[in-house]
Design an enzyme around this catalytic site. Structure first.
Site, PDB file in Angstrom:
ATOM      1  N   ILE A  49      54.473  35.705  47.072  1.00 55.54           N
ATOM      2  CA  ILE A  49      53.904  35.309  45.773  1.00 55.54           C
ATOM      3  C   ILE A  49      53.030  36.391  45.164  1.00 55.54           C
ATOM      4  O   ILE A  49      52.517  36.231  44.068  1.00 55.54           O
ATOM      5  CB  ILE A  49      53.087  34.002  45.867  1.00 55.54           C
ATOM      6  CG1 ILE A  49      52.015  34.110  46.950  1.00 55.54           C
ATOM      7  CG2 ILE A  49      53.965  32.805  46.090  1.00 55.54           C
ATOM      8  CD1 ILE A  49      50.994  32.980  46.867  1.00 55.54           C
ATOM      9  N   GLU A  51      51.346  40.702  45.766  1.00 58.65           N
ATOM     10  CA  GLU A  51      51.263  41.901  46.592  1.00 58.65           C
ATOM     11  C   GLU A  51      49.911  42.558  46.377  1.00 58.65           C
ATOM     12  O   GLU A  51      49.474  42.763  45.241  1.00 58.65           O
ATOM     13  CB  GLU A  51      52.388  42.864  46.222  1.00 58.65           C
ATOM     14  CG  GLU A  51      52.489  44.006  47.203  1.00 58.65           C
ATOM     15  CD  GLU A  51      53.823  44.723  47.106  1.00 58.65           C
ATOM     16  OE1 GLU A  51      54.698  44.248  46.366  1.00 58.65           O
ATOM     17  OE2 GLU A  51      53.962  45.756  47.778  1.00 58.65           O
ATOM     18  N   SER A  53      47.116  45.697  47.861  1.00 62.76           N
ATOM     19  CA  SER A  53      47.203  47.135  48.099  1.00 62.76           C
ATOM     20  C   SER A  53      47.821  47.455  49.450  1.00 62.76           C
ATOM     21  O   SER A  53      48.512  48.435  49.613  1.00 62.76           O
ATOM     22  CB  SER A  53      45.810  47.742  48.067  1.00 62.76           C
ATOM     23  OG  SER A  53      45.150  47.334  46.924  1.00 62.76           O
ATOM     24  N   GLY A  55      49.458  45.114  51.527  1.00 64.08           N
ATOM     25  CA  GLY A  55      50.460  44.202  52.059  1.00 64.08           C
ATOM     26  C   GLY A  55      50.801  43.111  51.078  1.00 64.08           C
ATOM     27  O   GLY A  55      50.232  43.023  49.986  1.00 64.08           O
ATOM     28  N   LYS A  56      51.738  42.303  51.534  1.00 61.34           N
ATOM     29  CA  LYS A  56      52.211  41.253  50.639  1.00 61.34           C
ATOM     30  C   LYS A  56      51.422  39.965  50.822  1.00 61.34           C
ATOM     31  O   LYS A  56      50.744  39.784  51.825  1.00 61.34           O
ATOM     32  CB  LYS A  56      53.690  40.994  50.918  1.00 61.34           C
ATOM     33  CG  LYS A  56      54.555  42.126  50.434  1.00 61.34           C
ATOM     34  CD  LYS A  56      56.022  41.799  50.567  1.00 61.34           C
ATOM     35  CE  LYS A  56      56.844  42.930  49.966  1.00 61.34           C
ATOM     36  NZ  LYS A  56      58.247  42.879  50.328  1.00 61.34           N
ATOM     37  N   LYS A  72      48.115  36.275  53.626  1.00 61.20           N
ATOM     38  CA  LYS A  72      47.874  37.586  53.021  1.00 61.20           C
ATOM     39  C   LYS A  72      47.926  38.621  54.137  1.00 61.20           C
ATOM     40  O   LYS A  72      47.131  38.567  55.073  1.00 61.20           O
ATOM     41  CB  LYS A  72      46.499  37.564  52.349  1.00 61.20           C
ATOM     42  CG  LYS A  72      46.172  38.796  51.568  1.00 61.20           C
ATOM     43  CD  LYS A  72      44.892  38.577  50.779  1.00 61.20           C
ATOM     44  CE  LYS A  72      44.288  39.880  50.364  1.00 61.20           C
ATOM     45  NZ  LYS A  72      43.015  39.711  49.681  1.00 61.20           N
ATOM     46  N   ASP A 159      32.715  42.729  43.667  1.00 58.60           N
ATOM     47  CA  ASP A 159      33.970  42.936  42.928  1.00 58.60           C
ATOM     48  C   ASP A 159      34.332  41.658  42.175  1.00 58.60           C
ATOM     49  O   ASP A 159      35.472  41.208  42.191  1.00 58.60           O
ATOM     50  CB  ASP A 159      35.078  43.351  43.893  1.00 58.60           C
ATOM     51  CG  ASP A 159      36.274  43.964  43.152  1.00 58.60           C
ATOM     52  OD1 ASP A 159      36.101  44.356  41.978  1.00 58.60           O
ATOM     53  OD2 ASP A 159      37.373  44.034  43.738  1.00 58.60           O
ATOM     54  N   ASP A 177      38.708  37.303  47.737  1.00 56.06           N
ATOM     55  CA  ASP A 177      38.711  38.759  47.902  1.00 56.06           C
ATOM     56  C   ASP A 177      37.318  39.318  48.212  1.00 56.06           C
ATOM     57  O   ASP A 177      36.604  39.770  47.310  1.00 56.06           O
ATOM     58  CB  ASP A 177      39.294  39.432  46.651  1.00 56.06           C
ATOM     59  CG  ASP A 177      39.920  40.768  47.018  1.00 56.06           C
ATOM     60  OD1 ASP A 177      39.594  41.310  48.091  1.00 56.06           O
ATOM     61  OD2 ASP A 177      40.743  41.278  46.238  1.00 56.06           O
TER      62      ASP A 177
HETATM   63  N1  LIG Z   1      44.765  31.952  48.021  1.00 58.44           N
HETATM   64  C1  LIG Z   1      45.709  32.299  47.144  1.00 58.44           C
HETATM   65  N2  LIG Z   1      46.419  31.369  46.501  1.00 58.44           N
HETATM   66  C2  LIG Z   1      47.376  31.711  45.615  1.00 58.44           C
HETATM   67  N3  LIG Z   1      47.685  32.971  45.298  1.00 58.44           N
HETATM   68  C3  LIG Z   1      47.012  33.951  45.902  1.00 58.44           C
HETATM   69  C4  LIG Z   1      45.998  33.681  46.860  1.00 58.44           C
HETATM   70  N4  LIG Z   1      45.500  34.847  47.299  1.00 58.44           N
HETATM   71  C5  LIG Z   1      46.178  35.800  46.646  1.00 58.44           C
HETATM   72  N5  LIG Z   1      47.082  35.282  45.809  1.00 58.44           N
HETATM   73  C6  LIG Z   1      47.976  36.005  44.918  1.00 58.44           C
HETATM   74  O1  LIG Z   1      48.437  37.174  45.554  1.00 58.44           O
HETATM   75  C7  LIG Z   1      48.244  38.299  44.723  1.00 58.44           C
HETATM   76  C8  LIG Z   1      47.633  39.433  45.510  1.00 58.44           C
HETATM   77  O2  LIG Z   1      46.479  38.965  46.150  1.00 58.44           O
HETATM   78  P1  LIG Z   1      45.160  39.810  46.232  1.00 58.44           P
HETATM   79  O3  LIG Z   1      44.847  40.329  44.880  1.00 58.44           O
HETATM   80  O4  LIG Z   1      44.106  39.009  46.878  1.00 58.44           O
HETATM   81  O5  LIG Z   1      45.603  40.948  47.163  1.00 58.44           O
HETATM   82  P2  LIG Z   1      44.717  42.140  47.534  1.00 58.44           P
HETATM   83  O6  LIG Z   1      45.312  42.786  48.728  1.00 58.44           O
HETATM   84  O7  LIG Z   1      43.308  41.677  47.645  1.00 58.44           O
HETATM   85  O8  LIG Z   1      44.861  43.050  46.305  1.00 58.44           O
HETATM   86  P3  LIG Z   1      43.820  44.086  45.932  1.00 58.44           P
HETATM   87  O9  LIG Z   1      43.188  44.523  47.164  1.00 58.44           O
HETATM   88  O10 LIG Z   1      44.592  45.155  45.278  1.00 58.44           O
HETATM   89  O11 LIG Z   1      42.858  43.367  45.033  1.00 58.44           O
HETATM   90  C9  LIG Z   1      47.361  37.874  43.588  1.00 58.44           C
HETATM   91  O12 LIG Z   1      48.013  38.145  42.400  1.00 58.44           O
HETATM   92  C10 LIG Z   1      47.177  36.404  43.708  1.00 58.44           C
HETATM   93  O13 LIG Z   1      47.715  35.771  42.595  1.00 58.44           O
END
Ligand SMILES: Nc1ncnc2c1ncn2[C@@H]1O[C@H](COP(=O)(O)OP(=O)(O)OP(=O)(O)O)[C@@H](O)[C@H]1O
Length: 917
Positions: A49, A51, A53, A55-56, A72, A159, A177
């Protein structure tokens, strides 16, 4: 007799069996070989759903409870993952996404998080163009609640932005985050530049030391401004211009959406002087956020109190019932409790919290819902004088209405499962809607519930809609036919007097009672205004629908009214107003962390470039009388003169000793900078643009970069990073440890194994956010790919009594001494006293790491074979003791304290500790 005959098969059958075995074997083999993961731990992966930095992000299902979660993934090499897990697991609050479980595999860390199907607030805003004021107030109060909670635990998020606020299925805000979080108990003034440019406070932009709490407050101001107006307060295409604006300009408050109260709050939040910014508590008490603010404040205080004393754990009815159930099923209750209390985030605590959530849902589902529509119908009937025409139906109707008092609507209509009404159900059915709030979450969690009173009401009303909209679910159900007939004969009620009727109805009254200061509830707004389901649906189903439609149309109209209230006040039509925001231009930036190390050790180009350009722009700005008038330079806007001289030094330290008063407006020395050459032409800063854009902002931890990399980057902070060798990081200069705001808990790599440091200070830091669709995926430096980070590296907590602020530099402190000093893990008596958990990585620990006072995450080369999954060590419960500095400093693992060295943002993190074998 042949062999085939002995097993009773012919040759053909034998061949057949062989083929079956072969195919099963191949299937298993291909499963082993497949790169596609289908399951991780107890979670079945469903769909990707998002991605990040490193991982997915997947939607997954917990196999035991069938609860949806988000998995995550993050590369183990991402130093922020340690920080994220470290802090996130301490938080237990309704407006913070729940971290259920952490699974550490060979190369990855998997975080099982609460699933928020509402996506990011950013997406929500994009969809809506602008969020109605009532919803803004509600959402912002929830966000502030989450920040108030973290601040109360002495943690700063650093952040805060729309992208890090998710919406759950009920549209409630959830902060997420925590990759840049750190505690501020041990260090009140921080130096690490991190965050996202457009959300950054002026003091960070200027690279001053800053109060972490105040920068969160600033970011809250940016968030509030953005959700209210649909545009960002300080936004330009050029990052340098953004920074200039942040430092020098006040946002444009002329938007219709900004009310007097909102303006007052925003002015305080976005005050250039951090000392003038309010605390989050003060924000929540501000008149603009009432009544939500006070409610959230009280609820959060109550949650904090309960969590601090810890006595309320497992005491709620729901928890006790769940414990009982688990005990009966043969689960080891003590192990589960232990896991939950110590916030281990292992499969036991994961199961516990998921079961609790599930219980909540089941309770909710099992409890029959009394729909608002029925109440309204009843009201209509109540008001109805019996007459000849329907007197023959009175008996039925009467008995039906009596039934609604004691039984469920579902039962009454034969819609739902045949659940016998329990006593509590009866009670509930007799209760008013205000009683919905009594289904409290175990943790005393519900600031939500206070707010959700209206949510629930609205949801209940909404939940009744399918019933009302569609044809009678049971066509032969007499009730519907009769009620329908009744309404047919009473058309005038709908056509003429419905508004009054509605006003007098229970529904309306309940709504008004529940939200005296609001014209409309959030869920109604959401449903009626945004989904546009109400007004757009053809009115052609059951006659009963007309009732509901009238009500909802009214709600929708109210919502529309509230959305456009300000525009009408200004004399512009709402249509025009919305049209203005109709074409948001979406861009994303990365947020940044730039460690002070860079400032001290290498480079300085970060500040120099940005500040230099800002200063360079000054001549342009000066040339524009309009701008020079409209841009009062705050007292805090002081730049270092010295930065000019270090602009182009590849190793020059950036000094901030001499600052100049921006009001003096010195002429910058350009020294032939590649940036300064362009800066003048680039910086045609226009007066406040008539139109600002909503941007997607990316979190970046920008540590160091070469000039070439810098020039190749377009993101906000890449232009201001420092030069550092990307390939092999030298051990950090031990003398450079003081006076730095670190980025992680101690994060060391075994010397000589990896050849590179994970230190954010010394290494190239990867952007935190990457692209998916609109996002750009951060390019992984090749040295990371080539890393020989061994499969048997383990993460564990490690003992150390070294105080970050002590005179002894942490990395000079021999770890073996630290371990000897804190060898509580080997002492059963002491272990008992300290409440040490001996389960943690015992197999891997070569040193007595249990019972530590300080948590330091390190990569260690384990001598034992590497299991695929490892236990995740428990979280320190320092949150419970953050107010008691004495116990905090001297406390034990069990009493929830950590040493003051455990700030999670330690300078030492990522350093290779030579003593750490
Ligand atoms: N708990 C959650 N419920 C629904 N969607 C989520 C959740 N956590 C993350 N996502 C979705 O996954 C995507 C990526 O998540 P996230 O931004 O937390 O990743 P990240 O690794 O922290 O990215 P970055 O470090 O670049 O900010 C987001 O667009 C968000 O919509």
């Amino acid at each position: 007799m042949s062999k085939a005959a002995t097993i009773g098969t012919t040759k053909a059958e034998q061949n057949n069996i062989r083929a079956i075995i072969g195919s099963s074997y191949n299937k298993l083999y291909s499963q082993f070989q497949s790169d596609d993961l289908t399951e991780v731990g107890n979670y079945k992966i469903l769909d990707p759903i998002g991605e990040g930095s490193f991982g997915k992000v997947y939607l997954a299902c917990h196999k035991l409870t069938h609860r949806k979660v988000v998995l995550k993934t993050s590369d183990k090499k991402d130093p922020n993952i340690v920080r994220e897990v470290f802090y996130h697991r301490q938080f237990n609050y309704p407006h913070i996404t729940r971290l259920y479980e952490v699974i550490v595999t060979e190369n990855k860390v998997w975080m099982a998080l609460e699933y928020c199907p509402g996506k990011e607030l950013y997406d929500h805003l994009l969809k809506m163009k602008r969020i109605p004021i009532n919803q803004c107030v509600e959402l912002f109060s929830q966000i502030c609640g989450a920040v108030y909670y973290t601040h109360s635990l002495n943690c700063v998020h650093r952040d805060l932005k729309l992208e890090n606020i998710l919406l759950d299925k009920n549209g409630r805000a959830k902060l997420t985050d925590f990759g840049f979080t750190r505690e501020c108990m041990t260090k009140s003034l921080l130096e690490t530049v991190c965050g996202t440019t457009v959300y950054m406070a002026p003091e960070i932009t200027e690279r001053k030391v800053y109060d972490g709490f105040k920068i969160d407050v600033w970011a809250l101001g940016v968030i509030l401004y953005t959700i209210m107006t649909g545009s960002m307060p300080f936004d330009e295409d050029d990052q340098t211009k953004v920074k200039w604006k942040i430092i020098n300009e006040m946002p444009d408050f002329s938007s219709d959406a900004i009310t007097e109260d909102a303006r007052d709050l925003l002015t305080r939040l976005l005050s250039k002087n951090p000392a003038e910014r309010p605390s989050v508590k003060e924000i929540l008490s501000h008149p603009f956020l009432q009544p939500f603010g006070q409610t959230i404040l009280q609820e959060t205080d109550s949650i904090l109190l309960k969590q601090r004393d810890g006595t309320m754990r497992f005491h709620s009815k729901k928890e006790r019932r769940l414990l009982k159930m688990l005990r009966r099923s043969g689960f080891d209750i003590r192990a589960i409790k232990n896991s939950v209390i110590k916030r281990k985030c292992d499969n036991l605590s994961g199961l516990w919290f998921l079961l609790l959530d599930q219980q909540g849902t089941h309770e909710h589902m099992l409890k029959p819902r009394r729909t608002r529509s029925i109440l309204s119908v009843r009201k209509v009937f109540d008001n109805q004088k019996p007459n000849e025409e329907n007197s023959h139906e009175d008996g039925i109707i009467k008995s039906t209405l009596e039934l609604t008092k004691v039984g469920s609507v579902g039962k009454l209509l034969g819609q739902q499962e045949n659940i016998p009404p329990s006593s509590s159900e009866k009670k509930r059915d007799n209760a008013t809607f205000d009683d919905k709030g009594s289904h409290a979450d175990t943790m005393g969690v519900s600031s939500v519930l206070l707010n959700s009173k209206t949510h629930d009401q609205s949801q209940l009303r909404m939940s009744s809609m399918p019933l009302m909209r569609t044809e009678s679910p049971r066509k032969n159900n007499n009730i519907f036919k009769r009620v329908s007939d009744f309404f047919k004969t009473k058309k005038h009620i709908n056509q003429v007097g419905m508004t009054d009727e509605f006003k007098g109805s229970d529904t309306y009254q309940a709504d008004m009672d529940a939200s005296p200061n609001r014209s409309i509830s959030f869920a109604t707004l959401k449903k009626a205004t945004f989904d546009e389901t109400v007004s757009e649906k053809p009115k052609k189903s059951s006659p009963l629908k007309s009732n509901a439609d009238v009500k909802l149309d009214k709600k929708a109209a109210d919502a529309q009214k509230s959305t456009l209230v300000s525009s009408s006040a200004k004399g512009t039509s709402g249509k025009e107003d919305l049209a203005f925001y109709d074409q948001p231009i979406v861009k994303r930036f990365k947020s940044t962390t730039s460690s002070e190390n860079s400032r001290q050790v290498s480079g300085g180009t970060y500040d120099v470039d940005s500040l230099h350009i800002i200063r360079s722009s000054y001549s342009d700005i000066k040339a524009s009388p309009k701008l020079s008038q409209s841009r009062p330079l705050s007292n805090t806007s002081q730049f270092s003169n010295d930065t000019n001289t270090s602009d182009y030094s590849t190793d020059g330290n950036l000094t901030f000793g001499n600052s100049f008063d921006s009001s003096a407006r010195p002429t910058p020395k350009h020294n032939g900078s590649q940036y300064s050459l362009n800066s003048n032409s680039d910086l045609n800063i226009k007066p406040t643009s008539s139109r600002r854009y909503l941007r997607r902002n990316l979190s970046v931890q920008s540590e160091a970069s070469t000039t070439s990399e810098r020039s190749s980057r377009t993101d906000s902070f890449y232009d201001i990073t420092t030069t550092t060798n990307l390939v092999k990081q030298p051990f950090r200069d031990k003398s450079s440890t003081t006076n730095r705001d670190s980025v992680l808990p101690h994060f060391s790599t075994q010397k000589g194994v990896n050849g590179w440091s994970t230190s954010p200070k010394n290494s190239y830091m990867l952007p935190r956010r990457s692209s998916l669709g609109r996002r750009r995926r951060a390019k992984k430096p090749s040295f990371l790919n080539n890393s020989q980070h061994g499969p048997d590296d383990v993460i564990r907590e490690e003992s150390s009594s070294v105080d970050e602020d002590s005179d002894v530099p942490q990395q000079n402190f021999p770890m073996n001494v630290a371990k000897r000093t804190l060898s509580a893990g080997n002492d059963p008596v002491q272990n008992a006293t300290l409440g040490v958990d001996n389960d943690v990585d015992n197999a891997d620990n070569q040193s007595p790491v249990n019972g530590v006072l300080r948590h330091s995450f390190s990569f260690h080369k384990s001598t034992s074979p590497s299991p695929k999954l490892r236990n995740f060590s428990e979280g320190s419960q320092w949150t419970a003791f953050h107010n008691d500095s004495k116990s905090f400093m001297t406390g034990t693992e069990d009493d929830g304290s950590i040493s003051n060295a455990d700030n999670g943002d330690n300078e030492d993190n990522g350093d290779i500790d030579e003593n750490d074998e």
